[in-house]
Scaffold this motif. Structure first.
Motif, PDB file in Angstrom:
ATOM      1  N   ARG A 230       0.946  -1.180   0.044  1.00  0.00           N
ATOM      2  CA  ARG A 230       0.141   0.069   0.023  1.00  0.00           C
ATOM      3  C   ARG A 230       0.974   1.200  -0.121  1.00  0.00           C
ATOM      4  O   ARG A 230       1.640   1.226   0.785  1.00  0.00           O
ATOM      5  N   TYR A 231       0.586   2.052  -0.785  1.00  0.00           N
ATOM      6  CA  TYR A 231       1.281   3.329  -1.102  1.00  0.00           C
ATOM      7  C   TYR A 231       0.317   4.567  -0.675  1.00  0.00           C
ATOM      8  O   TYR A 231      -0.790   4.537  -1.237  1.00  0.00           O
ATOM      9  N   ARG A 232       0.703   5.520   0.095  1.00  0.00           N
ATOM     10  CA  ARG A 232      -0.416   6.800   0.418  1.00  0.00           C
ATOM     11  C   ARG A 232       0.825   7.961   0.389  1.00  0.00           C
ATOM     12  O   ARG A 232       1.904   7.986   0.971  1.00  0.00           O
ATOM     13  N   ARG A 251      -3.864   9.298  -7.998  1.00  0.00           N
ATOM     14  CA  ARG A 251      -4.751   8.811  -6.810  1.00  0.00           C
ATOM     15  C   ARG A 251      -3.372   9.150  -5.695  1.00  0.00           C
ATOM     16  O   ARG A 251      -2.339   9.207  -5.760  1.00  0.00           O
ATOM     17  N   THR A 252      -4.075   9.337  -4.374  1.00  0.00           N
ATOM     18  CA  THR A 252      -3.069   9.577  -3.357  1.00  0.00           C
ATOM     19  C   THR A 252      -2.867   8.280  -2.488  1.00  0.00           C
ATOM     20  O   THR A 252      -2.249   8.130  -1.618  1.00  0.00           O
ATOM     21  N   GLN A 253      -3.715   7.139  -2.854  1.00  0.00           N
ATOM     22  CA  GLN A 253      -3.514   6.019  -2.185  1.00  0.00           C
ATOM     23  C   GLN A 253      -3.531   4.844  -2.969  1.00  0.00           C
ATOM     24  O   GLN A 253      -4.637   4.972  -3.941  1.00  0.00           O
ATOM     25  N   LYS A 255      -3.590   0.419  -3.435  1.00  0.00           N
ATOM     26  CA  LYS A 255      -3.277  -0.911  -3.019  1.00  0.00           C
ATOM     27  C   LYS A 255      -3.177  -1.933  -3.990  1.00  0.00           C
ATOM     28  O   LYS A 255      -3.634  -1.823  -5.109  1.00  0.00           O
TER      29      LYS A 255
END
Length: 461
Positions: A230-232, A251-253, A255
């Motif tokens: 997961r990247y945020r 996107r800011t998030q 998965k």
């Protein structure tokens, strides 16, 4: 005496000599004595031997050398000696220390040479790996990773090489979370660009992975793995002023769930710094297979092959090839790292990167070993009284090609290295200790004759 009688006597004499020589080199293993393994279970050592009790040995020299190499490659011992007296085989091992608080002092850039351009202490990563090797004497490994500085990170891994009675199946668990106040957000003029905010966190990464390993034979490994990433990121990172394509669709998030399989055939003499043998790695990974969004579902294939061979006397050679294919031709920026990252780089281009979905890389190297000795090391420290030490002079040539579809369709790009053949070469000095610690000092040039010295702390291939 007639000629016929002379021939009979001669043949009989030769046959008796050959028979005696055969009896001397052929023996049955009646017992295996293991000496020096205060912690390591005998079963772990016996698993790596090319023979077992009850076997008939036809070529002791081969079995002794191959078994020693396989035991060295466990990275549990500083030295191993094998000998036999009739049917009794002795395996004498010198164990390494297994509990290490290993200090971490690393750099945030792709390699030491990139960091050395600025020598910025704020770009250093420091912390400690609390590593416990050979847990329970079964070659199990647990590492707790605690990092501060440029990257703040905490991670835990546990590896069990064998959990079944036949010692063919193993398992490994990994978990990691880290954050940065700076991101590599784009590539311009073939250089990674950085965006930072000293006041707040810009990116957080979390991952967990489960790996099952299968090793039925000595040299073949099958790895089946699955995991979650997961990247945020901060909304600033995916703004038009930084890089809208850092993640897909701004996107800011994001998965990612993935499944993968890797096959490894590893028949190198020493894994840390091989001089003979083969290494083949073939990997396939399928991510986000359950999502209906086309751009999120991706398939990746990567294959690498290395061949190491003695030439004559102190001369050795090595060749290596790597190729990667990525099903998504226009992925997000974080997924187009091709050449210039990790070990996938062309020597002479350490300060540049070549982004792309697909790439091919080839390396060739000639080595001359002009020193190989065992020196006194830490005489007052048990198991570290001596250290094997070798020096090699090298000459090398690398070439690579990365395909970048975004670059093909853009007239605004300032990157010149993708979609064209790049090559570099040079000479170097390799320093090797304990069969697996390597430092390289190299003087190399790219195809445009940009030349300089480079320093690295891992083997080149």
């Amino acid at each position: 005496m007639t000629l016929k009688s002379i021939l009979v006597v001669f043949i009989t004499f030769i046959s008796s000599c050959l028979h005696a020589q055969t009896l001397d080199s052929v023996f049955k293993v009646e017992k295996i004595d293991i000496i020096g393994n205060r912690r390591t279970k005998s079963s772990i050592i016996l698993r790596e031997l090319t023979f077992a009790e009850g076997d008939t040995i036809l070529n002791w020299k081969y079995h002794a050398e191959q078994s020693r190499k396989q035991l060295i490659n466990l990275f549990l011992f500083n030295e191993i000696k094998l000998s036999h007296d009739s049917g009794i085989v002795k395996v004498i091992v010198t164990e390494r220390w297994y509990l290490w608080p290993i200090p971490i002092l690393d750099y945030a850039d792709r390699n030491f040479n990139q960091w050395w351009l600025t020598k910025d202490p704020k770009r250093l990563i420091y912390g400690v790996d609390l590593a416990w090797y050979n847990i329970r004497g079964r070659n199990e490994t647990m590492v707790l990773n605690l990092v501060m500085g440029y990257t703040k990170s905490v991670g835990l891994s546990y590896k069990i090489p064998f959990f079944n009675q036949k010692k063919t199946w193993g398992v490994q668990l990994k978990a990691l979370a880290n954050t940065n106040r700076e991101v590599w957000y784009d590539t311009k003029e073939d250089k990674v660009q950085f965006f930072n905010d000293r006041d707040r966190e810009l990116i957080r990464r979390e991952m967990g992975e489960l790996i099952f390993t299968h090793r039925k034979k000595f040299f073949s490994y099958h790895n089946f793995y699955t995991g979650y990433r997961r990247y945020r990121v901060s909304d600033t990172v995916v703004s038009d002023d930084v890089n809208r394509a850092y993640l897909l669709y701004g996107r800011t998030q994001q998965k990612e769930f993935y499944l993968g399989y890797q096959y490894v055939f590893d028949k190198r003499d020493y894994k840390g710094y091989p001089l003979s043998g083969h290494l083949l790695k073939v990997n396939g990974e399928f991510s986000n297979f359950f999502l209906p969004v086309k751009d999120f579902t991706t398939l990746l294939f990567k294959a690498a092959y290395s061949r190491y061979f003695p030439i004559k006397g102190r001369f050795y050679g090595a060749v290596h090839g790597t190729a990667r294919w990525y099903s998504n031709n226009y992925p997000q920026y974080t997924h187009i790292q091709a050449l210039g990252y990790g070990k996938d780089y062309i020597r002479g281009y350490e300060l540049s990167v070549i982004d792309g979905s697909h790439f091919g890389l080839g390396k060739a190297e000639l080595k001359y070993r002009f020193l190989s000795k065992t020196y006194k090391f830490l005489e007052q420290v048990r198991n570290y009284e001596t250290a094997p030490f070798s020096l090699y002079l090298t000459a090398f040539f690398d070439a690579g090609y990365a395909i970048n579809f975004n670059h093909k369709n853009s007239v605004m790009t300032t990157n010149t290295l993708p979609n064209s053949l790049q090559n570099g070469g040079g000479i170097g000095l390799n320093v090797v200790m304990f069969y697996d610690y390597c430092m390289r000092v190299e003087y190399s040039a790219d195809r445009y004759f940009n030349r300089r010295f480079y320093l690295s702390f891992v083997a080149s291939m």
